[in-house]
Design a protein around this motif. Structure first.
Motif, PDB file in Angstrom:
ATOM      1  N   ARG A  91      -5.136   4.048   1.357  1.00 37.79           N
ATOM      2  CA  ARG A  91      -4.618   3.123   2.078  1.00 37.79           C
ATOM      3  C   ARG A  91      -5.155   2.691   3.301  1.00 37.79           C
ATOM      4  NH1 ARG A  91       1.858   4.006   2.549  1.00 37.79           N
ATOM      5  NH2 ARG A  91       2.293   2.195   4.541  1.00 37.79           N
ATOM      6  N   LEU A  92      -6.038   3.234   3.841  1.00 41.88           N
ATOM      7  CA  LEU A  92      -6.563   2.739   5.243  1.00 41.88           C
ATOM      8  C   LEU A  92      -7.573   2.056   4.967  1.00 41.88           C
ATOM      9  CD1 LEU A  92      -6.885   6.240   6.977  1.00 41.88           C
ATOM     10  CD2 LEU A  92      -5.983   4.613   7.812  1.00 41.88           C
ATOM     11  N   ASP A  93      -8.237   2.576   4.060  1.00 41.52           N
ATOM     12  CA  ASP A  93     -10.034   1.644   3.127  1.00 41.52           C
ATOM     13  C   ASP A  93      -8.758   0.010   2.877  1.00 41.52           C
ATOM     14  OD1 ASP A  93     -11.129   3.553   3.930  1.00 41.52           O
ATOM     15  OD2 ASP A  93     -11.256   4.171   1.614  1.00 41.52           O
ATOM     16  N   MET A  94      -8.042   0.064   2.224  1.00 40.29           N
ATOM     17  CA  MET A  94      -7.146  -0.653   1.633  1.00 40.29           C
ATOM     18  C   MET A  94      -6.929  -1.191   2.791  1.00 40.29           C
ATOM     19  SD  MET A  94      -7.298  -1.301  -1.415  1.00 40.29           S
ATOM     20  CE  MET A  94      -5.952  -2.617  -0.853  1.00 40.29           C
TER      21      MET A  94
ATOM     22  N   PHE B 122       0.725  -1.368   0.104  1.00 38.70           N
ATOM     23  CA  PHE B 122       0.108   0.437   0.047  1.00 38.70           C
ATOM     24  C   PHE B 122       0.531   1.291  -0.411  1.00 38.70           C
ATOM     25  CE2 PHE B 122      -2.652  -3.112   2.808  1.00 38.70           C
ATOM     26  CZ  PHE B 122      -3.255  -3.612   1.616  1.00 38.70           C
ATOM     27  N   SER B 123       2.366   1.659  -0.433  1.00 43.20           N
ATOM     28  CA  SER B 123       2.854   2.300   0.098  1.00 43.20           C
ATOM     29  C   SER B 123       2.807   3.147  -1.368  1.00 43.20           C
ATOM     30  CB  SER B 123       4.674   1.692  -0.237  1.00 43.20           C
ATOM     31  OG  SER B 123       5.008   1.224  -0.989  1.00 43.20           O
ATOM     32  N   ALA B 124       2.454   3.340  -2.536  1.00 45.14           N
ATOM     33  CA  ALA B 124       2.392   4.223  -3.496  1.00 45.14           C
ATOM     34  C   ALA B 124       1.119   4.487  -3.581  1.00 45.14           C
ATOM     35  CB  ALA B 124       2.598   3.706  -5.062  1.00 45.14           C
TER      36      ALA B 124
ATOM     37  N   ILE C  24       4.665   2.243  11.066  1.00 42.63           N
ATOM     38  CA  ILE C  24       4.463   1.525  12.548  1.00 42.63           C
ATOM     39  C   ILE C  24       3.349   1.613  12.470  1.00 42.63           C
ATOM     40  CG2 ILE C  24       4.947   1.998  14.880  1.00 42.63           C
ATOM     41  CD1 ILE C  24       7.505   3.719  14.164  1.00 42.63           C
ATOM     42  N   GLU C  25       2.201   3.060  11.865  1.00 44.28           N
ATOM     43  CA  GLU C  25       0.247   3.221  11.881  1.00 44.28           C
ATOM     44  C   GLU C  25      -0.053   1.840  12.096  1.00 44.28           C
ATOM     45  OE1 GLU C  25      -1.827   6.506  11.973  1.00 44.28           O
ATOM     46  OE2 GLU C  25      -0.396   6.944  13.346  1.00 44.28           O
ATOM     47  N   GLU C  26       0.413   1.438  10.481  1.00 44.06           N
ATOM     48  CA  GLU C  26      -0.068   0.408   9.065  1.00 44.06           C
ATOM     49  C   GLU C  26       0.111  -0.922  10.238  1.00 44.06           C
ATOM     50  OE1 GLU C  26      -0.344  -0.328   5.319  1.00 44.06           O
ATOM     51  OE2 GLU C  26       2.021  -0.439   5.843  1.00 44.06           O
ATOM     52  N   ALA C  27       1.133  -1.353  10.450  1.00 39.93           N
ATOM     53  CA  ALA C  27       1.465  -2.431  11.151  1.00 39.93           C
ATOM     54  C   ALA C  27       0.772  -2.463  12.414  1.00 39.93           C
ATOM     55  CB  ALA C  27       3.752  -2.488  11.854  1.00 39.93           C
ATOM     56  N   LEU C  28       1.329  -1.866  13.561  1.00 37.53           N
ATOM     57  CA  LEU C  28       0.583  -1.707  14.596  1.00 37.53           C
ATOM     58  C   LEU C  28      -1.130  -2.341  14.310  1.00 37.53           C
ATOM     59  CD1 LEU C  28       1.587   0.778  16.724  1.00 37.53           C
ATOM     60  CD2 LEU C  28       1.170  -1.278  16.949  1.00 37.53           C
TER      61      LEU C  28
ATOM     62  N   PRO D  15     -12.302  -8.422  15.195  1.00 35.25           N
ATOM     63  CA  PRO D  15     -11.746  -7.531  14.119  1.00 35.25           C
ATOM     64  C   PRO D  15     -11.103  -6.124  14.745  1.00 35.25           C
ATOM     65  CG  PRO D  15     -14.257  -8.155  14.509  1.00 35.25           C
ATOM     66  CD  PRO D  15     -13.506  -8.851  14.918  1.00 35.25           C
ATOM     67  N   ARG D  16     -10.121  -6.001  13.638  1.00 31.88           N
ATOM     68  CA  ARG D  16     -10.046  -4.369  14.737  1.00 31.88           C
ATOM     69  C   ARG D  16     -11.184  -3.553  14.042  1.00 31.88           C
ATOM     70  NH1 ARG D  16      -4.267  -5.311  15.360  1.00 31.88           N
ATOM     71  NH2 ARG D  16      -4.267  -7.127  16.323  1.00 31.88           N
ATOM     72  N   ASP D  17     -11.134  -2.329  14.690  1.00 34.79           N
ATOM     73  CA  ASP D  17     -11.744  -1.594  14.136  1.00 34.79           C
ATOM     74  C   ASP D  17     -11.142   0.457  13.464  1.00 34.79           C
ATOM     75  OD1 ASP D  17     -13.294   1.416  14.183  1.00 34.79           O
ATOM     76  OD2 ASP D  17     -15.264   0.054  14.182  1.00 34.79           O
ATOM     77  N   ARG D  18     -10.560   0.777  12.387  1.00 38.25           N
ATOM     78  CA  ARG D  18      -9.532   2.222  12.927  1.00 38.25           C
ATOM     79  C   ARG D  18     -10.115   3.042  13.779  1.00 38.25           C
ATOM     80  NH1 ARG D  18     -11.319   4.864   7.483  1.00 38.25           N
ATOM     81  NH2 ARG D  18     -11.346   2.634   6.552  1.00 38.25           N
ATOM     82  N   LYS D  19     -11.097   2.679  14.807  1.00 36.87           N
ATOM     83  CA  LYS D  19     -11.260   3.684  15.747  1.00 36.87           C
ATOM     84  C   LYS D  19      -9.766   3.734  16.786  1.00 36.87           C
ATOM     85  CE  LYS D  19     -16.453   4.376  15.651  1.00 36.87           C
ATOM     86  NZ  LYS D  19     -17.487   3.818  17.313  1.00 36.87           N
ATOM     87  N   ILE D  20      -9.276   2.240  17.050  1.00 38.46           N
ATOM     88  CA  ILE D  20      -7.828   2.155  17.721  1.00 38.46           C
ATOM     89  C   ILE D  20      -7.271   3.169  17.594  1.00 38.46           C
ATOM     90  CG2 ILE D  20      -9.010   0.097  18.166  1.00 38.46           C
ATOM     91  CD1 ILE D  20      -6.051  -1.461  16.765  1.00 38.46           C
ATOM     92  N   LEU D  21      -6.920   3.899  16.673  1.00 40.18           N
ATOM     93  CA  LEU D  21      -5.612   4.143  15.392  1.00 40.18           C
ATOM     94  C   LEU D  21      -5.926   5.860  17.194  1.00 40.18           C
ATOM     95  CD1 LEU D  21      -6.028   4.179  11.924  1.00 40.18           C
ATOM     96  CD2 LEU D  21      -4.536   3.020  12.917  1.00 40.18           C
ATOM     97  N   LEU D  22      -6.852   5.853  17.461  1.00 39.26           N
ATOM     98  CA  LEU D  22      -6.605   7.166  18.710  1.00 39.26           C
ATOM     99  C   LEU D  22      -7.111   6.864  19.491  1.00 39.26           C
ATOM    100  CD1 LEU D  22      -9.580   9.469  16.548  1.00 39.26           C
ATOM    101  CD2 LEU D  22      -6.877   9.788  15.934  1.00 39.26           C
TER     102      LEU D  22
END
Length: 251
Positions: free
Chosen positions: A163-166, A155-157, A188-192, A219-226
């Protein structure tokens, strides 16, 4: 049991040592990420696991079998989608199965629909966006018969929103099929967000600095990012990568 085992792996190019005494496992259905600085040998490691090049010393086992220098045992998704331009989306998706001698077109169409690409089955790669191409590439890996998938910064490009959606999409598909994944990223965030465990590489000659088992439920939810816990782990991984051992958090 489907398991990758790396034992005391080393790689030399002439007198230059790239990898030194690398040992780790990827268990059945596990998502493991590798983080490390540029030039730390992550791509070299993938080439050895894929059988493109042999280790100078050490052994790679997959499902208990020595696969040093042997190809065809893993599925690989590179940084660029690497789709065959003369094949349609459907034809690209079933390529791994076709090579193995068995195609499941019905399953392929279901996977394409699940990826939000229904109606693009007969489209060619040049007609797709970058995110769409990466979805096709990952579906191809999931459709292939191999039990282990290597993902090399897929997803680097992509822009941040795509990227978040992917990442969310990848997890949703992976949680259905639970193949073992070894994932390389500089983020780092992507790996976590994606991983069960993170392996931190040193600079060259590369050794494993630290390994972290992550506490986030699935399952993971993107809310954990915050969340504070996520930021705590982000600081912890960053400090490991930066080599500032004196400031390592105790937990």
């Amino acid at each position: 049991m489907n398991q990758l085992e790396i034992h005391n792996l080393a790689k030399f190019y002439g007198t230059k040592k790239v990898l030194k005494d690398i040992s780790f496992t990827v268990r059945d259905g596990e998502f493991v990420s590798i983080l490390g600085p540029s030039g730390s040998g992550k791509s070299t490691l993938f080439q050895m696991i894929g059988g493109i090049t042999k280790p100078s010393s050490g052994t790679i086992y997959l499902n208990g079998k020595n696969i040093n220098g042997k190809r065809g045992h893993i599925s690989y998704t590179p940084q660029s989608a690497s789709l065959l331009p003369w094949r349609t989306v459907l034809e690209n998706v079933v390529l791994g199965q076709e090579i193995a001698g068995k195609k499941d077109l019905e399953k392929a169409r279901k996977m394409i629909k699940r990826a939000g690409l229904e109606g693009f089955e007969e489209a060619y790669p040049h007609e797709l966006s970058g995110g769409m191409k990466q979805r096709v590439s990952f579906i191809r890996s999931m459709m292939s018969p191999q039990s282990l998938i290597l993902l090399d910064e897929p997803f680097s490009a992509l822009d941040e929103f795509t990227r978040l959606d992917m990442q969310q999409w990848l997890l949703s598909i992976w949680e259905e099929h639970k193949k073992s994944i070894l994932f390389v990223t500089h983020n780092i965030e992507e790996a976590l967000f994606l991983s069960d465990r993170i392996i931190v590489f040193s600079s060259s000659p590369t050794t494993i600095k630290q390994e972290f088992s992550l506490p986030f439920p699935r399952p993971r939810d993107r809310k954990i990012l915050l969340t504070d816990e996520f930021l705590h782990w982000k600081r912890k991984i960053y400090q490991s990568l930066s080599g500032d051992e004196s400031e390592q958090l105790s937990k």
